[in-house]
Design an enzyme around this catalytic site. Structure first.
Site, PDB file in Angstrom:
ATOM      1  N   ASP A 401      48.034  44.041  39.660  1.00 26.29           N
ATOM      2  CA  ASP A 401      46.719  44.663  39.825  1.00 26.29           C
ATOM      3  C   ASP A 401      45.637  43.588  39.849  1.00 26.29           C
ATOM      4  O   ASP A 401      45.816  42.474  39.353  1.00 26.29           O
ATOM      5  CB  ASP A 401      46.477  45.636  38.667  1.00 26.29           C
ATOM      6  CG  ASP A 401      45.561  46.783  39.046  1.00 26.29           C
ATOM      7  OD1 ASP A 401      44.794  46.629  40.020  1.00 26.29           O
ATOM      8  OD2 ASP A 401      45.620  47.840  38.387  1.00 26.29           O
ATOM      9  N   GLU A 404      42.558  40.440  43.579  1.00 31.78           N
ATOM     10  CA  GLU A 404      41.502  39.875  44.442  1.00 31.78           C
ATOM     11  C   GLU A 404      40.751  38.695  43.811  1.00 31.78           C
ATOM     12  O   GLU A 404      40.268  37.869  44.590  1.00 31.78           O
ATOM     13  CB  GLU A 404      40.535  40.977  44.911  1.00 31.78           C
ATOM     14  CG  GLU A 404      39.784  41.710  43.867  1.00 31.78           C
ATOM     15  CD  GLU A 404      40.573  42.881  43.289  1.00 31.78           C
ATOM     16  OE1 GLU A 404      40.034  43.521  42.396  1.00 31.78           O
ATOM     17  OE2 GLU A 404      41.707  43.133  43.685  1.00 31.78           O
ATOM     18  N   ASP A 474      41.164  51.191  44.440  1.00 26.54           N
ATOM     19  CA  ASP A 474      40.764  52.384  43.700  1.00 26.54           C
ATOM     20  C   ASP A 474      39.833  53.252  44.541  1.00 26.54           C
ATOM     21  O   ASP A 474      38.632  53.379  44.266  1.00 26.54           O
ATOM     22  CB  ASP A 474      40.070  51.980  42.396  1.00 26.54           C
ATOM     23  CG  ASP A 474      40.985  51.200  41.466  1.00 26.54           C
ATOM     24  OD1 ASP A 474      42.216  51.328  41.596  1.00 26.54           O
ATOM     25  OD2 ASP A 474      40.471  50.457  40.609  1.00 26.54           O
TER      26      ASP A 474
END
Length: 825
Positions: A401, A404, A474
């Protein structure tokens, strides 16, 4: 050397225009020249791939690309100077360098223009990058007025073609940027820069402008068509490994399962219900608290026996992915070791607070910091803890997760953070490539028995080589966001990165959640409709994964067997499993044949109406999918969150609500069928001529999808998980109307023996004129290969309809022992 100097001097003395010397030097890969105080270098990597480098004269430019792994091949080319233009021709393309202004253009061998740099399009502006003197750089090009381009990564803008827009490219939660585009003219361009970059396109020019660069560095590739361009991009930046077969089944997830008992019970419930499932995902906080963020260990007392949890899941014939991050809390051993070696970056990241509250309570800062994934020693440390803390338990894959990574409350000084390669600013967008690649490379070093599988939230050019499937972040639980996912996934695939998925049902679903019809959001018909349509779309993506917050997503949350939404969910999951032989064989076409699983219609059809189509696509090369992406039974609900960070939970309501909906009603949707081929409605076998829009009748439990004439589709058995039954009794569906071919691929399912040639293929060929199906000799071998099997051959046109699981009528039952056989239908 004397001859080279003589040649340069001769050209310098003989060639002059407006006082500017027209000199060049031949190099091992191409040519090099100084023009208008800039060095311009053209390098052939292959006959179809050309690298262009530009930098100010008197400076040096040495760069090891983070994305490009290809070593330039010795490529023959012919040079010819005519006036101010120097032509370089390989066997595939022509590159023209203007020796007066330094512009570069690309042409086909018959002189058709592919791409031109804009005159005076290269710009270097002095820039101080955290104390290092360098440049901001830009390069402009001129595209044809009607030319369409695709790519740039995962963009949540709803656009298929990326013309006429500006995009600020800095990785964030829901936008994953790849500085690459390809054109419907059959070429691609990769801008090899990792700093914050602006892509801009208008009728006058198309440009990339990056904050930091010692020089302009881009690759032009000629592929002839979209598949050809993708093959060149993968040749340049890396090939795609096979995923385990079980990854193509159905995955259940939630933010989050809060105990090992809850996680295991979800799998047990699916098994009790007889609903197929291959994987469960354990989200965050199994490590306990935010000070121990990403501790890569089961410190939470609700996970007292992690080995038993994993064994229980495996004994239920399911697999486990577990959440890991690119950051660490201050009380973890990883944080301390990395801090001691100056391998942490100081900027705000998730979670900001030590308390699990929203909004963050900054009276209690978490102290969580992102690690320097660019540093090979830091990646070694990351894997060391991952290996001893989690991998040794037998966990099947990684949910990486925030790759980035999350960068919150951004300040300019944040980009001054030092990394192994200089400032964070210089390499910002390549962070996901580095951190995902570190896990892949290390796992490959320690094990060949388990294929690496990484589910990740961000990506950059070249990440396809690292066994990763990128999801779109998300995203909100809205119809608009569902609509955006189709072109987002297609454009990402057109960058050469074929594995993509989204949170089925959207991530933020709080707007649907409170006291609907006496229950949670899963009982809210407005959310039921959205979730189901998203699930039906997700069945035709490379990973079918249900996940989100606020509303639980397990099938039993939506009702029970015999109720329309439950039955439709179950039907969709069973459909996915029936398609597994088709899907896994298409995965092999990606690894072995440079294909893509989600295919924009422009890739396969010479039809102007599909060139900018953002709501239909091919899944594999046979199945046309037209997802239902507008509400038909309920009102559409608008949900807004912060696009960069996600995490805005202010969409809930405590007021009880009711909504009565009749999901038994039939509705309709317009579907366009691409020209040049006939199409079969999957559900009824009704045949349509391509090149027309039809008004298609829909129901809640089916979405429109069509099979291309000439297709051969293997249909799998009804199973509870991917490996439950061997493929020794497959149904082979033949769709008449054109010649067709399909290769069934099989291997050991979850190791790298296929790289050693341990796999087998069977090719099916349909001759439409002779109405003959030829099944080839089985080629190859592996442990567990099926030596005796039956094929149930079904000719689509001989049935009034084929059900979603098994056909009632079989045209031929064939016993097959590996030898070629032909049958007439």
């Amino acid at each position: 050397m004397k001859n080279k100097v003589y040649l340069v001097c001769l050209l310098f003395c003989l060639g002059s225009l407006n006082g500017i010397a027209q000199s060049f030097e031949k190099t091992n890969l191409g040519v090099k020249s100084i023009i208008n105080s800039n060095v311009v270098e053209i390098q052939f990597y292959t006959p179809e791939i050309v690298r262009v480098i530009k930098y100010p004269a008197g400076k040096s430019f040495e760069k090891k690309s983070l994305s490009v792994v290809k070593i330039a091949e010795a490529t023959k080319f012919i040079s010819n100077k005519q006036g101010e233009n120097l032509s370089l021709k390989s066997k595939s393309i022509e590159v023209v360098l203007n020796l007066t202004d330094g512009n570069v253009s690309f042409k086909t061998l018959d002189s058709k223009s592919l791409l031109n740099e804009k005159k005076a399009g290269a710009v270097f502006t002095d820039f101080n990058d955290a104390g290092a003197k360098t440049y901001s750089i830009s390069q402009s090009f001129v595209l044809d007025k009607k030319e369409l381009i695709y790519g740039l990564g995962i963009l949540q803008n709803g656009k298929m073609s990326q013309r006429n827009q500006k995009v600020h490219m800095v990785q964030n939660n829901t936008w994953d940027f790849v500085t690459f585009f390809q054109s419907d003219k059959g070429y691609g361009l990769f801008w090899d820069n990792y700093s914050p970059t602006d892509f801009s396109d208008d009728p006058e020019e198309t440009s990339f402008k990056s904050e930091v660069g010692d020089g302009i560095d881009y690759y032009f590739m000629s592929g002839g068509n979209a598949d050809g361009v993708i093959s060149k991009m993968r040749d340049l930046t890396g090939q795609v490994p096979m995923f385990p077969k079980w990854t193509f089944g159905f995955w259940q997830s939630r933010e989050r399962y809060k105990s090992q008992n809850e996680t295991v019970e979800v799998v047990k419930k699916y098994r009790d219900l007889g609903v197929p499932l291959d994987g469960i995902i354990q989200d965050w906080q199994y490590w306990g608290d935010n000070y121990h963020w990403n501790g890569m260990n089961f410190l939470n007392p609700e996970f007292p026996k992690p080995q038993q949890m994993i064994d229980d899941i495996h004994n239920l014939n399911a697999h486990l992915l577990i959440s890991i991050w690119s950051s660490f809390g201050p009380k973890t051993n990883q944080f301390q070791e990395l801090k001691d070696k100056n391998m942490l970056m100081d900027f705000q990241t998730w979670p900001q607070s030590a308390k699990d509250v929203w909004p963050p309570d900054m009276n209690f800062p978490s102290g969580v910091q992102v690690y320097d994934a660019y540093n090979p020693e830091a990646r070694d440390i990351y894997w060391k803890y991952l290996n001893k803390g989690l991998f040794f338990f037998g966990i099947d894959g990684w949910w990486m997760d925030s790759t980035e990574p999350d960068h919150l409350d951004i300040k300019p000084k944040d980009f001054d953070n030092k990394t192994f390669f200089g400032s964070f600013r210089k390499v910002r967008n390549a962070y996901p490539l580095m951190t995902v690649g570190g896990v892949y490379d290390h796992q490959r070093e320690v094990s060949s028995d388990k294929r690496v599988f990484i589910l990740t939230r961000s990506a950059f050019a070249g990440q396809q080589r690292y066994g990763s499937n990128t999801w779109s972040g998300d995203v909100n639980s809205t119809w608009e966001m569902l609509r955006n996912q189709i072109p987002a996934g297609l454009n990402f695939s057109l960058c050469g990165i074929p594995y993509w998925n989204s949170d089925i049902g959207g991530f933020f679903a709080g707007a649907y959640n409170q006291n609907w019809n006496g229950g949670s959001g899963a009982k809210n018909p407005a959310y039921q409709e959205l979730y189901l349509r998203w699930l039906q779309f997700g069945a035709f993506t490379p990973m079918m994964r249900s996940h989100g917050t606020d509303v639980p997503r397990e099938i039993y949350q939506f009702g029970k067997k015999g109720e329309p939404i439950y039955d439709a969910i179950e039907k969709t999951i069973n459909l996915r499993y029936a398609l597994l032989p088709y899907i896994y064989s298409n995965a092999w076409k990606i690894t072995n044949g440079q294909s893509s699983m989600m295919r924009a219609l422009v890739m396969d059809f010479d039809d102007d109406k599909v060139k900018d189509m953002n709501n239909e696509y091919l899944f594999g090369q046979s199945i046309l999918v037209a997802p239902i992406i507008h509400a038909q039974y309920t009102p559409e609900i608008i949900v807004k969150t912060n696009e960069d960070t996600g995490w805005n939970k202010n969409q809930t309501s405590d007021k009880p609500k009711t909504l009565t909906v009749d999901f038994s009603q039939k509705k309709s949707k317009k579907v366009y069928l691409p020209a040049g081929i006939e199409w079969y409605d999957f559900w009824t076998n009704k045949k349509y001529k391509g090149g027309q829009e039809i008004n298609y009748e829909t129901t809640i439990n089916e979405i429109p999808f069509f099979v291309k004439a000439g297709s051969i589709i293997p249909w799998g058995p009804k199973v509870q998980y991917a490996d439950e039954k061997k493929w020794d009794n497959l149904e082979i569906r033949v769709y008449e109307g054109a010649d067709g071919e399909f290769t069934l691929y099989e291997d050991e399912g979850d190791n790298y023996n296929y790289e050693k040639g341990k796999y087998a293929t069977i090719t099916f060929k349909w001759n439409d004129l002779k109405k003959t199906l030829t099944i080839s000799e089985q080629k190859g071998s592996f442990s567990g290969i099926i030596k005796e099997r039956q094929f149930k051959v079904v000719k689509a046109s001989s049935n009034t309809g084929i059900s979603d699981i098994a056909s009632e009528k079989i045209d031929k039952l064939i016993s097959y022992s590996g030898n070629e056989i032909s049958i007439k239908l």
